[in-house]
Design a protein around this motif. Structure first.
Motif, short mmCIF file in Angstrom:
data_model
loop_
_atom_site.label_atom_id
_atom_site.label_comp_id
_atom_site.label_asym_id
_atom_site.label_seq_id
_atom_site.Cartn_x
_atom_site.Cartn_y
_atom_site.Cartn_z
N LYS A 78 3.19 6.65 -5.49
CA LYS A 78 3.39 6.85 -6.90
C LYS A 78 2.75 8.33 -7.18
O LYS A 78 2.96 9.16 -8.01
CB LYS A 78 2.29 6.10 -7.60
CG LYS A 78 3.21 4.64 -7.81
CD LYS A 78 2.31 3.55 -8.36
CE LYS A 78 2.78 2.26 -8.34
NZ LYS A 78 1.98 1.28 -9.17
N ASN A 79 1.85 8.88 -5.95
CA ASN A 79 1.14 10.16 -6.33
C ASN A 79 1.05 10.97 -5.11
O ASN A 79 0.58 11.74 -5.17
CB ASN A 79 -0.49 9.98 -6.78
CG ASN A 79 -0.26 9.22 -8.25
OD1 ASN A 79 0.02 9.76 -9.23
ND2 ASN A 79 -0.98 7.87 -8.12
N ASN A 80 1.70 10.60 -4.06
CA ASN A 80 1.78 11.16 -2.69
C ASN A 80 3.10 11.04 -1.99
O ASN A 80 3.99 10.33 -2.13
CB ASN A 80 0.74 10.39 -1.61
CG ASN A 80 -0.74 10.40 -2.43
OD1 ASN A 80 -1.43 11.26 -2.29
ND2 ASN A 80 -1.11 9.20 -2.91
N ASN B 138 -12.53 -5.19 3.98
CA ASN B 138 -11.33 -6.37 3.62
C ASN B 138 -11.03 -6.44 2.17
O ASN B 138 -11.83 -6.19 1.34
CB ASN B 138 -12.12 -7.80 3.72
CG ASN B 138 -11.29 -8.92 3.17
OD1 ASN B 138 -10.12 -8.92 3.63
ND2 ASN B 138 -11.70 -10.09 2.43
N LEU B 139 -9.74 -6.13 1.94
CA LEU B 139 -9.37 -6.21 0.63
C LEU B 139 -8.28 -7.25 0.10
O LEU B 139 -7.86 -7.11 -1.04
CB LEU B 139 -8.59 -4.71 0.41
CG LEU B 139 -9.34 -3.29 0.72
CD1 LEU B 139 -8.35 -2.24 0.46
CD2 LEU B 139 -10.28 -3.60 -0.38
N ASP B 140 -8.38 -8.41 0.97
CA ASP B 140 -7.45 -9.31 0.94
C ASP B 140 -5.86 -9.07 0.79
O ASP B 140 -5.60 -7.89 0.92
CB ASP B 140 -8.03 -10.15 -0.28
CG ASP B 140 -9.60 -10.89 -0.17
OD1 ASP B 140 -9.66 -11.14 1.30
OD2 ASP B 140 -10.09 -10.67 -1.01
N HIS B 141 -5.12 -9.87 0.45
CA HIS B 141 -3.83 -9.50 -0.27
C HIS B 141 -3.93 -9.34 -1.93
O HIS B 141 -5.16 -9.18 -2.14
CB HIS B 141 -3.00 -10.78 0.03
CG HIS B 141 -2.65 -10.90 1.47
ND1 HIS B 141 -1.86 -9.99 2.15
CD2 HIS B 141 -2.76 -11.94 2.49
CE1 HIS B 141 -1.71 -10.35 3.39
NE2 HIS B 141 -2.19 -11.45 3.49
N GLY B 142 -2.98 -9.05 -2.58
CA GLY B 142 -2.80 -8.63 -3.79
C GLY B 142 -1.66 -8.87 -4.54
O GLY B 142 -0.65 -9.51 -3.95
N LYS C 285 -6.56 -1.96 -5.08
CA LYS C 285 -7.25 -2.02 -3.85
C LYS C 285 -6.74 -0.49 -2.96
O LYS C 285 -7.36 -0.02 -2.41
CB LYS C 285 -6.22 -3.04 -3.18
CG LYS C 285 -6.69 -4.51 -3.41
CD LYS C 285 -6.01 -5.51 -2.88
CE LYS C 285 -6.34 -6.86 -3.71
NZ LYS C 285 -7.60 -7.48 -3.15
N PHE C 286 -5.48 0.02 -3.43
CA PHE C 286 -5.33 1.27 -2.81
C PHE C 286 -6.20 2.49 -3.39
O PHE C 286 -6.48 3.30 -2.50
CB PHE C 286 -3.86 1.78 -3.20
CG PHE C 286 -3.37 3.10 -2.43
CD1 PHE C 286 -3.19 3.02 -0.96
CD2 PHE C 286 -3.23 4.07 -3.04
CE1 PHE C 286 -2.74 4.21 -0.29
CE2 PHE C 286 -2.93 5.38 -2.53
CZ PHE C 286 -2.66 5.35 -0.98
N LYS C 287 -6.57 2.26 -4.57
CA LYS C 287 -7.52 3.22 -5.01
C LYS C 287 -9.10 3.19 -4.30
O LYS C 287 -9.62 4.23 -3.93
CB LYS C 287 -8.12 3.03 -6.47
CG LYS C 287 -6.87 3.45 -7.46
CD LYS C 287 -7.34 3.11 -8.90
CE LYS C 287 -6.13 3.45 -10.09
NZ LYS C 287 -6.40 2.92 -11.06
N ILE C 288 -9.21 1.96 -3.79
CA ILE C 288 -10.52 1.83 -3.00
C ILE C 288 -10.26 2.58 -1.48
O ILE C 288 -11.36 3.23 -0.98
CB ILE C 288 -10.83 0.34 -2.72
CG1 ILE C 288 -11.23 -0.23 -4.10
CG2 ILE C 288 -11.82 0.18 -1.80
CD1 ILE C 288 -11.29 -2.00 -4.13
N ILE C 289 -9.09 2.27 -0.92
CA ILE C 289 -8.90 3.10 0.34
C ILE C 289 -8.89 4.45 0.05
O ILE C 289 -9.49 5.26 0.95
CB ILE C 289 -7.34 2.54 0.77
CG1 ILE C 289 -7.52 1.11 1.16
CG2 ILE C 289 -7.20 3.30 1.95
CD1 ILE C 289 -5.95 0.59 1.41
N TYR D 166 0.83 -1.08 0.22
CA TYR D 166 0.00 0.06 -0.03
C TYR D 166 0.90 1.35 -0.02
O TYR D 166 0.54 2.36 -0.73
CB TYR D 166 -0.99 0.12 1.06
CG TYR D 166 -1.94 -0.96 1.04
CD1 TYR D 166 -2.90 -1.04 0.12
CD2 TYR D 166 -2.37 -1.86 2.21
CE1 TYR D 166 -3.76 -1.80 -0.04
CE2 TYR D 166 -3.40 -2.75 2.14
CZ TYR D 166 -4.13 -2.82 1.04
OH TYR D 166 -5.31 -3.68 0.77
N ALA D 167 2.01 1.34 0.85
CA ALA D 167 2.76 2.47 0.80
C ALA D 167 3.40 2.53 -0.72
O ALA D 167 3.69 3.87 -0.95
CB ALA D 167 4.06 2.35 1.84
#
Length: 370
Positions: free
Chosen positions: A29-31, A182-186, A361-365, A23-24
């Motif tokens: 990429k944009n932050n 819940n986003l599971d793993h990726g 998944k990060f977009k969902i967060i 996630y980091a």
């Protein structure tokens, strides 16, 4: 561009790449992104406050006083609640500009023991990354449940890595369903492009059954029986191991231990194996392993590998294309079928992986935090 701070008790460039790491990496990429990691203790030599810079993320290791749950002084909720984890005594002598860390847009914490840093950071939004059911770990302090409850009540969003973890947290702490996601793993698709056969595989003939993970967690009794039942299949184990592990696997002519590998090195091993193995202690699936959703099944799937696993409760509520077997005979038979007459189409397995990309998944967060 927003300011994010991630925290977890693992170094940024560790061979163990967690969901918090991923996630980091997506965030950076944009932050503006900072990683707070394993604390500096006086007995740990050669530990600089500024760690590695990876994927445009600056790692900082802060001086600490307390560590809940593993030190007698801090086994209760009182200490955790009243003393922020960061060591104020050492703060004036630090080379780090602490002011630069204050008031981030988001503090994303993947470790219970690091969460109380938020008292100093004063973030606008708080995310707790509940990557397991820590209160079910053997020998854990009873205060863990109280601390976890306080965290979940405090944060704006809880992100889990399994549906079972999500269900248990909602039920146990009586929180609203939409607060726990819940986003599971990726997976990252760009990690899976190395097809060159590894040097260690030059003297290992196919078919190869591959296990990637910590060998201390593998069901040794079961894997030992399986290797005896399948002398024609080579079993390769990648991950940290100790002398006891080395002695055990040394008893089997068809087993090879390769030790730990960096994340970027794994693609070549996945791409040159036939089957991916997941094997846990069956007696723990309703306790220590209740919230387990192995990252291995996502990694194996990204290579289109047939997967053979022992049962986990997560598979009952969150299935994917794989063989499930709990006895040595059934597990060996599943490996044999996976090698010589595979049940699942490669496209079916790859589709599961493609639907679980970290970037999505990060977009969902981000959307949930708006």
């Amino acid at each position: 561009m927003k300011k994010y701070i991630f925290a977890r008790n693992i170094d940024l460039d560790s061979p163990i790449v967690t969901n918090t790491h991923n996630y980091a990496f997506e965030c950076a990429k944009n932050n503006e992104t900072t990683w707070l990691s394993t604390p500096i203790y006086p007995w740990r030599a050669n530990r600089e406050e500024k760690g590695n810079r990876v994927n445009n993320i600056q790692e900082l290791r802060l001086p600490f006083l307390f560590n809940h749950g593993s030190r007698a002084i801090n086994r209760g909720k009182f200490i955790w609640k009243n003393f922020p984890y960061t060591n104020y005594l050492l703060r004036p002598f630090s080379k780090i500009d602490y002011k630069s860390l204050e008031n981030p847009d988001v503090f994303f914490c993947g470790s219970l023991s690091l969460f109380s840093i938020e008292k100093i950071l004063k973030p606008k939004k708080l995310v707790y990354n509940a990557h397991d059911l820590f209160s079910l770990y053997p020998g854990v302090s009873p205060s863990i449940s109280k601390i976890e409850k306080a965290i979940i009540e405090r944060v704006d969003l809880v992100v889990t890595t399994s549906e079972m973890t999500r269900k248990v947290l909602i039920s146990k702490y009586k929180v609203q369903d939409d607060k726990v996601l819940n986003l599971d793993h990726g997976i990252n698709l760009n990690e899976f492009v190395d097809f060159k056969r590894p040097v260690e595989f030059l003297n290992i003939s196919d078919p190869i059954a591959l296990f990637v993970g910590t060998l201390s967690m593998i069901n040794k009794g079961l894997i030992g029986e399986v290797m005896l039942l399948l002398p024609g299949i080579k079993f390769v184990f990648i991950g940290p191991h100790n002398q006891q592990d080395k002695a055990f696997f040394g008893n089997f002519k068809n087993s090879t231990l390769l030790g730990a590998k960096k994340r970027h090195e794994l693609a070549a091993y996945y791409n040159n194996s036939n089957v991916g193995l997941i094997m846990y202690d069956l007696e723990l699936i309703d306790s220590r392993l209740l919230g387990t959703n192995p990252m291995k099944r996502y990694d194996y799937s990204a290579y289109g590998l047939q997967i053979v696993s022992t049962s986990l409760r997560e598979y009952e509520v969150n299935p994917s294309p794989m063989y499930i077997a709990n006895t040595a005979k059934d597990y060996a038979e599943a490996i044999r079928e996976a090698v010589y007459n595979p049940r699942f189409k490669k496209e079916e397995i790859l589709d599961f992986a493609f639907k679980n990309q970290w970037s999505e998944k990060f977009k969902i967060i981000e959307k949930c935090l708006q």
